[in-house]
Every structure is written in C-alpha cells, then in structure tokens.
Design an enzyme around this catalytic site. Structure first.
Site, PDB file in Angstrom:
ATOM      1  CB  SER A 171      -0.861  -0.096   1.337  1.00  0.00           C
ATOM      2  OG  SER A 171      -1.424   1.152   1.135  1.00  0.00           O
ATOM      3  CE1 TYR A 196      -3.721  -2.524   5.211  1.00  0.00           C
ATOM      4  CE2 TYR A 196      -3.012  -0.426   4.518  1.00  0.00           C
ATOM      5  CZ  TYR A 196      -3.317  -1.677   4.158  1.00  0.00           C
ATOM      6  OH  TYR A 196      -3.434  -1.967   2.795  1.00  0.00           O
TER       7      TYR A 196
END
Length: 302
Positions: free
Chosen positions: A175, A188
């Site tokens: 990501s 995350y």
C-alpha cells in the site's frame, strides 16, 4: 588491486548513466511479457477483494493452476468455482497466514496435492482502523501477524523450491500507506511499512539468483470492503482505484518482471515531497488533501 578499484570507481558513473538511459528507453518501448502457461500461482487472501480479482486475472492470462488461501471457506469456494468455470484448474485451502505452523503445514499439503508453487502472491491483509490509544492489543497483534509476519512464513515456505528450480516470483500487494502514513490506521501503516522493508530487502537479496524475481505493488486507496467508509477530500482528483485495475497491473508487472509498481504513478510524487519538504509543510498537505481525517468515517469490512 588499486588500479582495479580506481577503474571501477571511474566507471561507476558511466554505469549509472547507462542504467538511467536504459530505464527511460524501456519506458518508451513495449516490454517483452513472459508466458504464464506453466505457472502455478498461490494467492493469499484469495477469496475476495483484490485477491479474487487477482485470481481472475491470472486465469485470464493463462496460468496453469491457481491456488487460493484464506480464512473464510465460503468466499474461497465461490472464487474457486468461478475460476474453474473459466477453464483454469483451481484449488483452495483454509489457511491463516498469521499462524506459522499452519502456513508450513498447508504449504506441505499444497506441494503434495497440487505441485510446486512458482508464483507466490502475498495479498492477505487486515486493518483495525483505530488510533493507537483506541486500539485493542490483540487487534494490533493480528495486524502485524497477518500483514507482516505472514509474508515471512509464506516466503520461507515456497521460496527455497523456487531457488532450486531457478524459476519463481514473489509478489506483495502492499500500500502507498507504507510510505506515507495517515492517522487512524496505525496498525495497518506500520505493518505495511515493515512489509515494504521486507520486500525491498528480499528484492535486493535475490539479484544474483537467476530466474527468481520480486514485485511489490503500492496502490492508493482501493474500493474494496476492507477500507469501506474511508473518504478523501477530493475524490474527483484522487478517485479510489478499482480492484480489477490493481489486479491487471499486478499480473502485468509479474509478466514484465517489474520490481516496484506505484498505482497511480503519480504516487511517486509523495516520495519526492517527503525527501525535501519540512514536516510542517507535509502536515499541511495531509490536512488539505483530507488524509489527516479520512479514517474518521471508516467502517471496514462488515
């Protein structure tokens, strides 16, 4: 020895310029794409979201076999049935990649029942979506175990055979948040940053290993259930990526042996800005773009 050192030092700038020119030329010319006809692809988190679209895309591009790992049998079976109907042999196995013993055991089962995995796609991930002080300890551990440590176990399980065969590819669906963190997703962001470091180190470590490559994909916010409710301030300028687009670009990167893929390519600007802008300027950018508060409406997978 001194002459060798001097000559290599003088030649080094020439090598760098050659590499830069070569990269620019390759960007303009169509890259040769490898055939996936003999590949056995294993996708973690393959039952839904980007994982499901990856399974479809690998099947469309002619992969010999597709293997799905995940924790929800219903999703795995639905995706497996869909891929089988497309004419590609597909198998699924229940496996929590955050559980080391389970990974090693299921890897053994895969080798016995399906064969050697030649393309490993580490896609499985979870997001807790809260600040540090609001986060549950077990939820934080779960994020680290699945998003980061899970890659260690799966790669250790399948990479040795790829090295023996001198044929294989390790893929990480990462990501852009691994390089530019936001509030409200500390679990995350930190796990993906660790994952990026893992892949960067692995990619460099495999430079002298013929036939084995790596690909790290760094997408912007993707419209899947996992980040449901997340909102950016200017959706027209920064629209969420479609999971099928991420899957398409990922498979293409494997076929062209591309090491790092930023989606969209403009995300590279983040790296440039972070390298020279002062912290307070970066903070203002976060506030202006809405990334400072985008997790306030986060709901996650329901």
């Amino acid at each position: 020895m001194e002459w060798k050192l001097l000559s290599s030092t003088l030649f080094f700038p020439v090598q760098l310029i050659f590499c830069i020119v070569k990269a620019c030329v390759c960007m303009l010319l169509p890259n040769k794409r490898r055939d996936l006809g003999g590949e056995v692809v294993l996708i973690t988190g393959g039952g839904r979201g980007i994982g499901r679209h990856l399974a479809r895309e690998f099947a469309v591009q002619g992969a010999k076999k597709v293997i799905l790992w995940g924790r929800t049998e219903k999703c795995l079976k639905e995706t497996s049935d869909e891929i089988s109907q497309m004419g590609t042999e597909c198998h699924y196995f229940l496996c929590d990649v955050g559980n080391r013993e389970e990974v090693y055991q299921q890897a053994k089962v895969v080798r016995e029942k399906v064969g050697d995995v030649t393309i490993l796609v580490n896609n499985a991930a979870v997001v807790h979506g809260k600040s540090l002080m609001d986060s549950d300890d077990d939820a934080l551990l779960k994020s680290q175990n699945i998003n980061t440590l899970g890659q260690f176990w799966t790669t250790k399980a399948f990479l040795p055979r790829m090295l023996e065969l001198q044929h294989g590819h390790v893929v990480c669906i990462n990501s852009i948040l691994s390089l530019s963190s936001i509030p409200g997703a500390i679990d995350y962001c930190s796990s993906k940053a660790s994952s990026f470091a893992f892949m960067e180190s692995l990619t460099l470590g495999l430079l002298d290993c013929p036939g084995v490559g790596c690909t790290t994909v760094l997408p912007f916010h993707t419209s899947t259930e996992m980040f449901q409710g997340m909102r950016v301030r200017f959706p027209q300028l920064f629209p969420p990526l479609r999971p099928e687009y991420v899957a398409l670009r990922t498979v293409d990167a494997v076929r062209t042996n591309t090491a790092f893929v930023y989606l969209p390519w403009t995300m590279r600007a983040l790296i440039v800005l972070k390298s020279f802008l002062p912290q307070y300027a970066l903070e203002e950018i976060h506030k202006f773009t809405g990334s400072y508060s985008c997790m306030n409406t986060f709901k996650g997978r329901i």
